[in-house]
Scaffold this motif. Structure first.
Motif, PDB file in Angstrom:
ATOM      1  N   SER A 189      49.058  83.168  24.226  1.00  0.00           N
ATOM      2  CA  SER A 189      48.529  84.316  24.960  1.00  0.00           C
ATOM      3  C   SER A 189      47.293  83.906  25.741  1.00  0.00           C
ATOM      4  CB  SER A 189      48.182  85.442  23.968  1.00  0.00           C
ATOM      5  OG  SER A 189      47.562  86.511  24.634  1.00  0.00           O
ATOM      6  N   GLY A 190      47.250  84.281  27.019  1.00  0.00           N
ATOM      7  CA  GLY A 190      46.042  84.024  27.800  1.00  0.00           C
ATOM      8  C   GLY A 190      46.322  83.823  29.276  1.00  0.00           C
ATOM      9  N   ASN A 191      45.683  84.630  30.126  1.00  0.00           N
ATOM     10  CA  ASN A 191      45.836  84.466  31.567  1.00  0.00           C
ATOM     11  C   ASN A 191      45.249  83.148  32.056  1.00  0.00           C
ATOM     12  OD1 ASN A 191      47.081  86.947  31.845  1.00  0.00           O
ATOM     13  ND2 ASN A 191      45.175  88.043  32.310  1.00  0.00           N
ATOM     14  N   GLU A 192      44.343  82.574  31.263  1.00  0.00           N
ATOM     15  CA  GLU A 192      43.672  81.348  31.682  1.00  0.00           C
ATOM     16  C   GLU A 192      44.506  80.097  31.437  1.00  0.00           C
ATOM     17  OE1 GLU A 192      42.595  81.734  27.321  1.00  0.00           O
ATOM     18  OE2 GLU A 192      43.157  83.011  29.014  1.00  0.00           O
ATOM     19  N   LEU A 193      45.632  80.222  30.746  1.00  0.00           N
ATOM     20  CA  LEU A 193      46.398  79.055  30.318  1.00  0.00           C
ATOM     21  C   LEU A 193      47.341  78.563  31.409  1.00  0.00           C
ATOM     22  CD1 LEU A 193      47.339  80.105  26.671  1.00  0.00           C
ATOM     23  CD2 LEU A 193      45.437  78.656  27.420  1.00  0.00           C
ATOM     24  N   ARG A 194      47.387  77.249  31.535  1.00  0.00           N
ATOM     25  CA  ARG A 194      48.361  76.591  32.409  1.00  0.00           C
ATOM     26  C   ARG A 194      48.978  75.427  31.641  1.00  0.00           C
ATOM     27  NH1 ARG A 194      47.754  80.617  34.357  1.00  0.00           N
ATOM     28  NH2 ARG A 194      47.428  81.248  36.515  1.00  0.00           N
ATOM     29  N   GLU A 195      50.149  75.010  32.071  1.00  0.00           N
ATOM     30  CA  GLU A 195      50.841  73.922  31.391  1.00  0.00           C
ATOM     31  C   GLU A 195      50.402  72.569  31.942  1.00  0.00           C
ATOM     32  OE1 GLU A 195      52.856  74.007  28.679  1.00  0.00           O
ATOM     33  OE2 GLU A 195      52.065  76.046  28.681  1.00  0.00           O
ATOM     34  N   PRO A 196      50.393  71.532  31.087  1.00  0.00           N
ATOM     35  CA  PRO A 196      50.094  70.187  31.590  1.00  0.00           C
ATOM     36  C   PRO A 196      51.016  69.836  32.759  1.00  0.00           C
ATOM     37  CG  PRO A 196      50.138  70.191  29.191  1.00  0.00           C
ATOM     38  CD  PRO A 196      50.602  71.551  29.621  1.00  0.00           C
ATOM     39  N   GLY A 197      50.435  69.208  33.771  1.00  0.00           N
ATOM     40  CA  GLY A 197      51.173  68.886  34.987  1.00  0.00           C
ATOM     41  C   GLY A 197      50.912  69.861  36.108  1.00  0.00           C
ATOM     42  N   GLU A 198      50.485  71.087  35.773  1.00  0.00           N
ATOM     43  CA  GLU A 198      50.139  72.061  36.802  1.00  0.00           C
ATOM     44  C   GLU A 198      48.703  71.832  37.272  1.00  0.00           C
ATOM     45  OE1 GLU A 198      52.971  75.705  35.125  1.00  0.00           O
ATOM     46  OE2 GLU A 198      50.798  75.945  35.172  1.00  0.00           O
ATOM     47  N   PRO A 202      39.911  77.443  39.253  1.00  0.00           N
ATOM     48  CA  PRO A 202      38.670  77.755  38.538  1.00  0.00           C
ATOM     49  C   PRO A 202      38.911  78.756  37.408  1.00  0.00           C
ATOM     50  CG  PRO A 202      38.259  77.694  40.894  1.00  0.00           C
ATOM     51  CD  PRO A 202      39.750  77.568  40.724  1.00  0.00           C
ATOM     52  N   GLY A 203      38.364  78.454  36.248  1.00  0.00           N
ATOM     53  CA  GLY A 203      38.488  79.336  35.093  1.00  0.00           C
ATOM     54  C   GLY A 203      39.725  79.111  34.255  1.00  0.00           C
ATOM     55  N   GLN A 204      40.602  78.190  34.665  1.00  0.00           N
ATOM     56  CA  GLN A 204      41.845  77.945  33.937  1.00  0.00           C
ATOM     57  C   GLN A 204      41.724  76.701  33.055  1.00  0.00           C
ATOM     58  OE1 GLN A 204      44.805  77.687  37.040  1.00  0.00           O
ATOM     59  NE2 GLN A 204      44.991  79.922  37.205  1.00  0.00           N
ATOM     60  N   ILE A 205      42.526  76.659  31.987  1.00  0.00           N
ATOM     61  CA  ILE A 205      42.563  75.521  31.072  1.00  0.00           C
ATOM     62  C   ILE A 205      44.025  75.212  30.747  1.00  0.00           C
ATOM     63  CG2 ILE A 205      40.309  75.979  30.037  1.00  0.00           C
ATOM     64  CD1 ILE A 205      41.786  77.234  27.654  1.00  0.00           C
TER      65      ILE A 205
END
Length: 410
Positions: A189-198, A202-205
């Motif tokens: 859960s989390g709007n800040e999350l992205r997958e490795p490779g993406e 700013p503000g994302q992890i």
């Protein structure tokens, strides 16, 4: 739908929370029969009994010579050889009086023989062998000395390790009844999350929890299905949880169970089922929840990476193993001296990333200097967790409990 009374300031002790989780564990999955090469790490669903005595006959524990001890003079002496028995041979002939036979490890002892002398202590002299004096019964494995026929050797709820598989194979058992693997739906859960490779904005992890938690679950022998990242929205959380509950035995989420305005999972759980607890006296990992969605258990782990990892090992692991049908689910800590001083008492039990190091010829538990709940580098440096109890202080050399990762990641 029920309230859990967890909005106050009271924190639930870790052991009490684990005990409650175990009491609420669902019945094990259905039983299936699998081949031995598919059974490693699986949980036994029926007791197993020795179908015959082990060993099934008297046999030699050494390469050497079998004889009657009474046939030798007190100082040792020579005996003529009456044959040779290798492993896999049948000892068809009784040992003639006053003779010895060449014998190999595992070979059946001939009738009349009661002892074996290892070959290193003997020497051949023509058609005879010189043997030192030997007490009766030396280097002989007696029939049934390990197990009597009908003895229970493995019990329901036992996880099968390589040694158990070897034991089953030694009985000629090629298939075994185990519980089907527990099927776990894993959600982040989390709007800040992205997958490795993406590419990060700013503000994302990057979503590290997906991989560390999937690794923990796989190490426990569970079947894991990883869903897409849930948006921090009530409707999205509710829809994702409903779908996962319809497809899997148990749900695990990371993030979304703290006190922030964007943490919607708790409300989604309340609308779909039950929320039982979510604040524990543990550091890291205080925001931890348990509930049900559509009759399926749900565990809500914290979002900080180190906190998610540690709570999955300390709190979730016993519950998951019990839900898999395993009975022995609580790891036994080692009691070892601290290689550090801890002078600030804390209101929560602390699980500190640590490893064992040699000091003055003794093992001691040493800490990584960074213990933040978001820091995975310290978990990679560590080989276990040092426990500092609520209200406890330590001086260097004081004993503490230490949980090696090797006891938690299986």
């Amino acid at each position: 739908m029920s309230a859990c009374g967890c909005d106050g300031n009271n924190l639930r002790p870790v052991d009490e929370a684990i005990a409650e989780l175990l009491a609420r564990a669902p019945a094990p999955p259905p039983v299936e029969r699998v081949t031995l090469n598919q059974a490693l790490g699986r949980v036994l669903a029926e007791p197993l009994y020795a179908p015959f005595e082990v060993p099934a006959w008297d046999n030699s524990a050494m390469d050497g010579y079998a004889l009657r001890a009474a046939d030798l003079p007190a100082a040792g002496g020579c005996l003529p050889l009456a044959g040779r028995i290798a492993a896999g041979d049948a000892a068809a002939q009784a040992l003639p009086a006053g003779h010895a036979v060449r014998i190999f490890t595992g070979a059946p002892l001939p009738s009349g023989a009661d002892s074996v002398v290892m070959q290193e202590q003997c020497r051949l002299e023509g058609g005879q062998v010189w043997l030192p004096p030997v007490p009766g019964g030396e280097h002989v494995r007696r029939r049934g000395e390990e197990l009597a026929a009908g003895t229970q050797v493995l019990g329901v709820g036992q996880r099968l390790r390589p040694q158990e598989l070897g034991l089953l194979a030694s009985f000629g058992i090629d298939r075994v009844a185990v519980y089907r693997r527990l099927r776990v739906g894993l959600l982040s859960s989390g709007n800040e999350l992205r997958e490795p490779g993406e590419t990060l904005q700013p503000g994302q992890i990057y979503n590290s929890n997906r991989y560390s938690l999937a690794g923990v679950l796989s190490s426990l022998g569970l079947e894991v299905h990883d869903y897409e990242i849930m948006a921090d929205e009530l409707a999205a959380s509710r829809d994702a949880l409903s779908l996962a509950a319809s497809e899997w035995d148990l749900l695990i989420t990371s993030g979304g169970v703290s006190v922030g305005e964007e943490d919607h999972l708790k409300q989604a759980i309340r609308e779909l089922g039950e929320l039982h607890l979510w604040r524990l006296a543990i550091q890291p990992g205080k925001p931890l929840a348990f509930g049900e969605v559509g009759g399926k258990p749900w565990l809500g782990l914290p979002g900080n990476p180190a906190a998610a990892l540690i709570t999955s090992l300390v709190v979730a692991r016993p519950f998951l193993l019990r839900a898999q049908g395993c009975l022995d689910v609580l790891p036994q800590p080692l009691r070892l001296p601290a290689g550090f001083a801890w002078r600030k008492a804390n209101g929560r039990r602390q699980y500190l990333r640590a490893r064992l190091e040699q000091g003055d010829g003794h093992l001691r538990v040493c800490l990584h200097p960074q213990q933040g709940s978001a820091m995975l580098t310290s978990a990679c440096w560590a080989d276990g967790l040092a426990l500092v109890e609520v209200g406890q202080t330590l001086e260097e050399g004081d004993l503490l409990d230490y949980l090696p990762f090797s006891a938690l990641l299986h």
